[in-house]
Design a protein around this motif. Structure first.
Motif, short mmCIF file in Angstrom:
data_model
loop_
_atom_site.label_atom_id
_atom_site.label_comp_id
_atom_site.label_asym_id
_atom_site.label_seq_id
_atom_site.Cartn_x
_atom_site.Cartn_y
_atom_site.Cartn_z
N ALA A 49 8.68 -2.72 -0.68
CA ALA A 49 7.52 -1.90 -0.75
C ALA A 49 8.70 -1.80 -2.51
N VAL A 50 10.61 -1.06 -2.47
CA VAL A 50 10.76 -0.87 -3.76
C VAL A 50 10.48 -1.79 -4.28
N ASN A 51 10.31 -3.05 -4.35
CA ASN A 51 9.70 -4.29 -5.38
C ASN A 51 8.02 -3.77 -5.53
N ASP A 52 7.90 -3.81 -5.02
CA ASP A 52 6.78 -3.52 -5.44
C ASP A 52 6.64 -2.47 -6.50
N MET A 108 11.11 5.48 -1.88
CA MET A 108 11.16 4.51 -0.28
C MET A 108 11.48 5.33 0.71
N THR A 109 12.19 5.26 1.23
CA THR A 109 12.94 5.52 2.71
C THR A 109 12.49 6.69 3.02
N VAL A 110 12.40 7.81 1.89
CA VAL A 110 11.66 8.88 2.35
C VAL A 110 10.44 9.16 2.27
N ALA A 150 1.41 8.83 5.54
CA ALA A 150 1.60 7.33 5.59
C ALA A 150 3.04 7.54 5.87
N ILE A 151 4.34 8.94 5.10
CA ILE A 151 5.53 9.13 6.12
C ILE A 151 5.51 8.56 7.02
N ILE A 152 3.85 9.43 8.40
CA ILE A 152 4.33 9.63 9.37
C ILE A 152 4.01 7.94 10.27
N ALA A 153 2.52 7.92 9.53
CA ALA A 153 2.37 6.11 9.74
C ALA A 153 3.01 5.27 9.98
N LEU A 164 0.77 -0.90 0.41
CA LEU A 164 -0.44 0.16 -0.15
C LEU A 164 0.44 1.10 0.10
N ALA A 165 2.03 1.21 1.03
CA ALA A 165 2.85 2.46 0.66
C ALA A 165 3.63 2.61 -1.20
N ALA A 166 3.70 1.70 -1.31
CA ALA A 166 3.72 1.57 -2.99
C ALA A 166 3.03 2.05 -3.85
N PHE A 167 1.96 1.48 -3.34
CA PHE A 167 0.58 1.56 -5.02
C PHE A 167 0.10 3.04 -3.38
N GLN A 168 0.72 3.58 -2.59
CA GLN A 168 0.19 5.05 -2.63
C GLN A 168 0.59 6.31 -3.74
#
Length: 524
Positions: free
Chosen positions: A124-127, A108-110, A250-253, A40-44
């Protein structure tokens, strides 16, 4: 205008309903653990960039510019301009997608610092890399859809996004039957997203007649293109304010287990009314306001802005109150399946209550921005969006330390209201909003109807929701009855208060607006 609004509303509603089905299936397949958070982080990330382009965002710059050139240089000049935009946007997004793929670990780290040093970051990076091809294909698709809207052809822009959700639903259903490892399932879903853009572009490329509205297609960065992109980029960022807030959340969560998933699924429920109203307004209002401004027709300008404000608030207010009152049964029905348990549903419902408080502000922003975009002013909405995002991130970080995911959602709501207030004040100071006296009388009545409807819904729901706890079938029937009854009551109140005249509304829906531009599909 009403007919165009209903067309876009229908397409967006279909897409959003399919999106709910898609997310319910994804929740059942992936749950709310590390695999789901990574996906979901990647999808976001991909979704925000996609919405910078689609759902009316590119209309903010392309439609007014194309209409201005059409009127000054004729069809050939407009076609040449559109061809340069199409070629340049397509090439730029291909290059950006490749660069983003290389830089994805850093990106993605950021975006999810809580994933650092964990296997979740690698997933997340691969997705995200598998999803990136969608962005390259979305560029030319978006230009074609924006040109369709500029020519008064809204159906194609409204229904084309359905393919994205249809593809994901089909693949997710197959995976649920096979029950693969969640990590492998996430990879397959990510690859499906990457391929969905190609399917949509192929469909658009097959449509058209002999008219050429984007020809010749070429890459150019001449003075006209530089000026266009200088206006387009701020407008596109401003139009994606709600998605930027979601990324900030998402960054904060990301530091809290499962919080990314809770925020994502709650936000999906907000996107239904926001999409229905916001996307329709962004797609329809910009062309209508631009025509009125170019014609110097103050009466038409006031009518368009007034109708837009009435429609947005008339739909957003009852939706906001309804989501707050029915948050728990709605979340339980849609997402409490498979790996997504009761605790996840309860946390998501709490987040939904706070996100719903942002909905009127986000919809108001969508109704106000076209007044700037039609004047080719994209800088002011961008500033308002950046101010709102700054307020939201600061408050979400502060409140998130105290109230976890619910605090983050409350911060987002306050930031959305800051955005709307700044935009309203600057618009009033710059050119004033031409709102008719009839609209000024009707808006308080709309608010009253929504409050009475919500009070009745709260009374009925308080005594009946407990009966269906644990039964999805019972919850579905109860929600259908509650929502259907609330809609009927709200409509009756609007009629009784003199806000709506059904005969006039039906005539407006049936009426075709007069167009200055030739009809027909697009062909490149």
């Amino acid at each position: 205008m009403i007919r165009s609004f209903v067309t876009v509303l229908s397409g967006t509603l279909s897409s959003r309903l399919l999106g709910f089905g898609r997310d319910a299936l994804i929740a059942a397949l992936l749950g709310a653990g590390p695999v789901a958070d990574a996906f979901l982080a990647a999808f976001q990330l991909v979704n925000v960039i996609r919405r910078l382009l689609t759902e009316g965002a590119l209309n903010a710059a392309l439609v007014p510019a194309w209409l201005r050139i059409y009127q000054s240089a004729g069809p050939n000049g407009a076609a040449a301009f559109a061809g340069r935009v199409l070629g340049t946007v397509s090439a730029g997004l291909c290059a950006a997608s490749l660069a983003l793929a290389v830089l994805m670990p850093f990106t993605m780290t950021v975006l999810a610092p809580g994933f650092s040093g964990d296997e979740t970051l690698t997933m997340a990076v691969n997705d995200a890399r598998l999803m990136l091809p969608y962005l390259a294909f979305a560029g030319p698709s978006t230009v074609l859809l924006a040109l369709s809207s500029a020519r008064g052809r809204f159906a194609l822009a409204a229904f084309a996004p359905l393919l994205f959700n249809v593809a994901l639903i089909a693949v997710t259903m197959v995976l649920l039957l096979q029950q693969p490892d969640p990590a492998r399932a996430a990879v397959l879903l990510a690859a499906t997203i990457g391929a969905a853009g190609l399917v949509q572009l192929m469909m658009l490329a097959q449509r058209g007649d002999r008219s050429r509205v984007a020809s010749p297609v070429r890459i150019s960065m001449d003075a006209a293109m530089r000026g266009f992109f200088a206006r387009a980029l701020p407008g596109m960022v401003a139009s994606a304010g709600p998605q930027l807030l979601a990324v900030g959340a998402a960054i904060i969560a990301s530091a809290t287990p499962s919080a990314v998933s809770w925020l994502y699924f709650a936000n999906r429920l907000i996107e239904l009314p926001l999409g229905l109203v916001g996307v329709a307004m962004g797609t329809v209002l910009v062309p209508e306001l631009t025509r009125a401004l170019h014609a110097g027709n103050d009466a038409a300008l006031s009518e368009v802005q007034s109708r837009g404000l009435e429609l947005t608030m008339g739909l957003a207010l009852p939706a906001t109150l309804g989501l707050m009152i029915l948050n728990a049964p709605i979340v339980g029905l849609l997402f409490e399946h498979g790996a997504f348990g009761a605790d996840d549903a309860a946390a998501t419902a709490q987040v939904l209550t706070w996100l719903a408080a942002a909905l009127p502000a986000q919809v108001l922003t969508k109704a106000l921005q076209p007044a700037f975009f039609a004047r080719e002013d994209t800088t002011t909405p961008l500033r308002a969006t950046l101010i709102g995002c700054g307020v939201a991130i600061a408050l979400a970080f502060l409140l998130g330390q105290i109230f976890s995911a619910s605090g983050i959602a409350a911060g987002l709501a306050l930031g959305a209201w800051a955005n709307a207030i700044v935009l309203l004040r600057r618009g009033a100071a710059s050119f004033g909003f031409a709102i008719s006296s009839a609209t000024r009388r009707r808006l308080p009545r709309i608010a009253l109807a929504a409050i009475v409807m919500a009070a009745a819904l709260w009374v009925v729901a308080a005594g009946t929701v407990r009966v269906t706890v644990g039964s999805h079938a019972g919850t579905a029937l109860l929600l259908a009855g509650l929502i259907g009854g609330a809609i009927i009551l709200y409509a009756a109140l609007l009629v009784a208060l003199g806000v709506v005249d059904w005969r006039q509304s039906l005539r407006a829906i049936r009426q075709r607006s007069a167009r200055d531009l030739p009809a027909g599909d697009l062909h490149v």
